[in-house]
Design a protein around this motif. Structure first.
Motif, PDB file in Angstrom:
ATOM      1  N   ASP A  84      52.349  55.546  27.815  1.00 60.98           N
ATOM      2  CA  ASP A  84      53.055  56.409  28.624  1.00 60.98           C
ATOM      3  C   ASP A  84      52.857  57.906  28.590  1.00 60.98           C
ATOM      4  O   ASP A  84      52.790  58.815  29.126  1.00 60.98           O
ATOM      5  CB  ASP A  84      54.745  56.272  28.353  1.00 60.98           C
ATOM      6  N   LEU A  85      52.767  58.223  26.901  1.00 62.83           N
ATOM      7  CA  LEU A  85      52.203  59.567  26.546  1.00 62.83           C
ATOM      8  C   LEU A  85      51.041  59.990  27.115  1.00 62.83           C
ATOM      9  O   LEU A  85      50.933  60.956  27.654  1.00 62.83           O
ATOM     10  CB  LEU A  85      52.330  59.563  24.940  1.00 62.83           C
ATOM     11  N   LEU A  86      50.069  59.290  27.211  1.00 60.72           N
ATOM     12  CA  LEU A  86      48.887  59.525  27.982  1.00 60.72           C
ATOM     13  C   LEU A  86      48.941  59.766  29.242  1.00 60.72           C
ATOM     14  O   LEU A  86      48.349  60.712  29.934  1.00 60.72           O
ATOM     15  CB  LEU A  86      47.695  58.379  27.753  1.00 60.72           C
ATOM     16  N   ALA A  87      49.752  58.839  30.018  1.00 61.72           N
ATOM     17  CA  ALA A  87      50.113  59.326  31.364  1.00 61.72           C
ATOM     18  C   ALA A  87      50.901  60.411  31.612  1.00 61.72           C
ATOM     19  O   ALA A  87      50.591  61.295  32.736  1.00 61.72           O
ATOM     20  CB  ALA A  87      50.894  58.092  32.195  1.00 61.72           C
ATOM     21  N   ALA A  88      51.839  60.981  30.649  1.00 64.59           N
ATOM     22  CA  ALA A  88      52.416  62.231  30.596  1.00 64.59           C
ATOM     23  C   ALA A  88      51.494  63.496  30.449  1.00 64.59           C
ATOM     24  O   ALA A  88      51.910  64.659  30.476  1.00 64.59           O
ATOM     25  CB  ALA A  88      53.492  62.203  29.812  1.00 64.59           C
ATOM     26  N   GLY A  89      50.255  63.085  29.973  1.00 61.57           N
ATOM     27  CA  GLY A  89      49.313  64.108  29.692  1.00 61.57           C
ATOM     28  C   GLY A  89      49.236  64.704  28.213  1.00 61.57           C
ATOM     29  O   GLY A  89      48.701  65.546  27.788  1.00 61.57           O
ATOM     30  N   VAL A  90      49.844  63.848  27.215  1.00 61.91           N
ATOM     31  CA  VAL A  90      50.019  64.307  25.860  1.00 61.91           C
ATOM     32  C   VAL A  90      48.712  63.543  25.241  1.00 61.91           C
ATOM     33  O   VAL A  90      48.218  62.660  25.438  1.00 61.91           O
ATOM     34  CB  VAL A  90      51.099  63.400  25.439  1.00 61.91           C
ATOM     35  N   PRO A  91      48.086  64.499  24.835  1.00 66.71           N
ATOM     36  CA  PRO A  91      46.576  64.119  24.032  1.00 66.71           C
ATOM     37  C   PRO A  91      47.057  62.959  22.918  1.00 66.71           C
ATOM     38  O   PRO A  91      47.836  63.048  21.905  1.00 66.71           O
ATOM     39  CB  PRO A  91      46.206  65.342  23.255  1.00 66.71           C
ATOM     40  N   THR A  92      46.366  61.551  23.304  1.00 66.83           N
ATOM     41  CA  THR A  92      46.751  60.541  22.319  1.00 66.83           C
ATOM     42  C   THR A  92      45.424  59.941  21.907  1.00 66.83           C
ATOM     43  O   THR A  92      44.413  59.778  22.795  1.00 66.83           O
ATOM     44  CB  THR A  92      47.589  59.819  23.265  1.00 66.83           C
ATOM     45  N   VAL A  93      45.503  59.217  20.966  1.00 68.70           N
ATOM     46  CA  VAL A  93      44.570  58.100  20.394  1.00 68.70           C
ATOM     47  C   VAL A  93      44.222  57.368  21.626  1.00 68.70           C
ATOM     48  O   VAL A  93      45.054  56.687  21.949  1.00 68.70           O
ATOM     49  CB  VAL A  93      44.530  57.738  19.092  1.00 68.70           C
ATOM     50  N   PRO A  94      43.015  57.107  22.114  1.00 69.41           N
ATOM     51  CA  PRO A  94      42.605  56.205  23.296  1.00 69.41           C
ATOM     52  C   PRO A  94      42.805  54.624  22.608  1.00 69.41           C
ATOM     53  O   PRO A  94      42.685  54.387  21.554  1.00 69.41           O
ATOM     54  CB  PRO A  94      41.237  56.278  23.411  1.00 69.41           C
ATOM     55  N   THR A  95      43.446  54.062  23.503  1.00 69.24           N
ATOM     56  CA  THR A  95      44.076  52.673  23.222  1.00 69.24           C
ATOM     57  C   THR A  95      43.866  51.854  24.038  1.00 69.24           C
ATOM     58  O   THR A  95      44.222  51.896  25.379  1.00 69.24           O
ATOM     59  CB  THR A  95      45.638  52.845  22.620  1.00 69.24           C
ATOM     60  N   THR A  96      43.426  50.681  23.812  1.00 71.50           N
ATOM     61  CA  THR A  96      43.157  49.283  24.667  1.00 71.50           C
ATOM     62  C   THR A  96      44.157  48.242  24.195  1.00 71.50           C
ATOM     63  O   THR A  96      44.220  47.912  23.024  1.00 71.50           O
ATOM     64  CB  THR A  96      41.720  48.826  24.625  1.00 71.50           C
ATOM     65  N   TYR A  97      44.770  47.752  25.280  1.00 77.53           N
ATOM     66  CA  TYR A  97      45.871  46.506  24.614  1.00 77.53           C
ATOM     67  C   TYR A  97      45.240  45.318  24.975  1.00 77.53           C
ATOM     68  O   TYR A  97      44.827  45.107  26.289  1.00 77.53           O
ATOM     69  CB  TYR A  97      47.078  46.940  25.553  1.00 77.53           C
ATOM     70  N   LEU A  98      45.425  44.317  24.327  1.00 73.94           N
ATOM     71  CA  LEU A  98      44.998  42.870  24.498  1.00 73.94           C
ATOM     72  C   LEU A  98      46.171  41.934  24.217  1.00 73.94           C
ATOM     73  O   LEU A  98      46.433  41.496  23.128  1.00 73.94           O
ATOM     74  CB  LEU A  98      43.882  42.635  23.535  1.00 73.94           C
ATOM     75  N   ALA A  99      46.537  41.423  25.469  1.00 67.81           N
ATOM     76  CA  ALA A  99      47.812  40.499  25.354  1.00 67.81           C
ATOM     77  C   ALA A  99      47.173  39.059  25.105  1.00 67.81           C
ATOM     78  O   ALA A  99      46.090  38.633  25.223  1.00 67.81           O
ATOM     79  CB  ALA A  99      48.717  40.630  26.505  1.00 67.81           C
ATOM     80  N   PRO A 100      48.181  38.279  24.380  1.00 63.12           N
ATOM     81  CA  PRO A 100      47.981  36.955  24.336  1.00 63.12           C
ATOM     82  C   PRO A 100      47.302  36.462  25.536  1.00 63.12           C
ATOM     83  O   PRO A 100      48.083  36.499  26.588  1.00 63.12           O
ATOM     84  CB  PRO A 100      49.045  36.197  23.765  1.00 63.12           C
ATOM     85  N   GLY A 101      46.307  35.360  25.613  1.00 67.16           N
ATOM     86  CA  GLY A 101      45.520  35.087  26.678  1.00 67.16           C
ATOM     87  C   GLY A 101      44.551  35.678  27.555  1.00 67.16           C
ATOM     88  O   GLY A 101      44.173  35.348  28.245  1.00 67.16           O
ATOM     89  N   GLU A 102      44.637  37.000  27.006  1.00 68.58           N
ATOM     90  CA  GLU A 102      43.752  37.974  27.892  1.00 68.58           C
ATOM     91  C   GLU A 102      42.297  37.895  27.041  1.00 68.58           C
ATOM     92  O   GLU A 102      42.297  37.323  25.872  1.00 68.58           O
ATOM     93  CB  GLU A 102      43.963  39.287  28.048  1.00 68.58           C
ATOM     94  N   PRO A 103      41.137  37.916  27.735  1.00 67.05           N
ATOM     95  CA  PRO A 103      39.943  38.083  27.099  1.00 67.05           C
ATOM     96  C   PRO A 103      39.795  39.048  25.983  1.00 67.05           C
ATOM     97  O   PRO A 103      40.365  40.255  26.228  1.00 67.05           O
ATOM     98  CB  PRO A 103      38.832  38.412  28.147  1.00 67.05           C
ATOM     99  N   ILE A 104      39.488  38.677  24.700  1.00 66.14           N
ATOM    100  CA  ILE A 104      39.045  39.786  23.847  1.00 66.14           C
ATOM    101  C   ILE A 104      37.956  40.590  23.714  1.00 66.14           C
ATOM    102  O   ILE A 104      36.540  40.100  23.815  1.00 66.14           O
ATOM    103  CB  ILE A 104      38.937  38.998  22.334  1.00 66.14           C
TER     104      ILE A 104
END
Length: 288
Positions: free
Chosen positions: A98-118
């Motif tokens: 949400d911070l990134l979408a609001a234009g706040v400089p944020t550490v790049p992050t990828t999310y991996l939910a259970p069941g998703e490919p790693i």
């Protein structure tokens, strides 16, 4: 008789909250009666208080849905600070998107939910941690030579029902440190800089969650990023600790926005305890 507030802690803490007696004393100086109670103590009558100030609910990570439900209940009978909407948003680290979408400089992050490919980072140095947690619990730093162990760590988080998040390690932390910038009532109070939390040798947190903290004066750029992160919260928080790191170009990025139960490093900022209580008293409708 002054208003009555409660400083909210937990029935079991991994470490003592040394800031509770400091804030109780500050409340007394401001003419407030301050109790201490645990959020997970079912005998507490929250409606006895004019405000509940969350301070050290440090066991909510294992029962985040119960904690979120508690905030809804308590905010129905007293003023909860920070608000239930802010806490629900901030209790899961997907708020970084949400911070990134609001234009706040944020550490790049990828999310991996259970069941998703790693699918992991191709950076030489990256961090894997759960989206619910604190104090670097469950966080691991992987370097090129041990990156093959990262999928196992992700799988272990998934086995606990946790979503994993993957971030490139911001290498300047190792020599420039991590900044913690604290605001009360929208105004800057104080800041510290501390050493890296995740060891280069072991990849995990050492014995100290806040290594070698020292007072720090943030730059204008750091203030701008911190204020932008506060503005992106669902409601304006009374207190916030913004944890910032520098990218390779020396520009500040939000690593975490701590709006629930952060240690505030009051010991490094004379008068900060009084500033927090004063900001609480200035909340609209307080009548104090």
């Amino acid at each position: 008789m002054g208003a009555r507030i409660v400083l909210v802690t937990a029935t079991e803490l991994p470490v003592p909250d040394v800031e509770l007696p400091v804030l109780r004393a500050a409340a007394a100086r401001a003419g407030l009666e301050a109790d201490v109670a645990a959020w997970d103590d079912p005998t507490v009558a929250w409606d006895r208080y004019d405000a509940a100030l969350i301070r050290s609910t440090w066991n909510y990570f294992d029962q985040v849905e119960r904690f979120q439900d508690w905030t809804d209940v308590v905010s129905g009978v007293t003023r909860l600070v920070n608000s239930a909407a802010t806490i629900r948003w901030n209790s899961v680290k997907t708020y970084l998107a949400d911070l990134l979408a609001a234009g706040v400089p944020t550490v790049p992050t990828t999310y991996l939910a259970p069941g998703e490919p790693i699918v992991l980072s191709d950076d030489d140095d990256f961090v894997v941690k759960p989206t619910v947690g604190g104090g670097a619990r469950g966080a691991r730093r992987f370097r090129a030579f041990d990156a093959h162990e990262a999928p196992e760590h992700v799988s272990a988080l998934h086995a606990q029902g946790l979503t994993a998040m993957v971030q490139p390690y911001q290498s300047r932390v190792d020599h420039d440190g991590e900044r913690a910038v604290v605001y009360f009532g929208g105004e800057f109070s104080h800041a510290i800089v501390k050493g890296p939390v995740l060891s280069a040798a072991t990849g995990v947190r050492g014995a100290d969650a806040h290594p070698n903290p020292e007072p720090y004066q943030p730059s204008d750029a750091e203030h701008a990023v911190a204020r932008a992160a506060l503005a992106a919260a669902p409601e304006t928080p009374l207190y916030g600790r913004l944890d910032l790191v520098l990218d390779d170009a020396g520009q500040p990025l939000v690593m975490e926005a701590e709006l629930i139960e952060p240690h505030l490093f009051l010991e490094f900022a004379p008068g900060a305890d009084d500033r927090l209580i004063s900001a609480l008293k200035r909340l609209p409708g307080g009548g104090w």
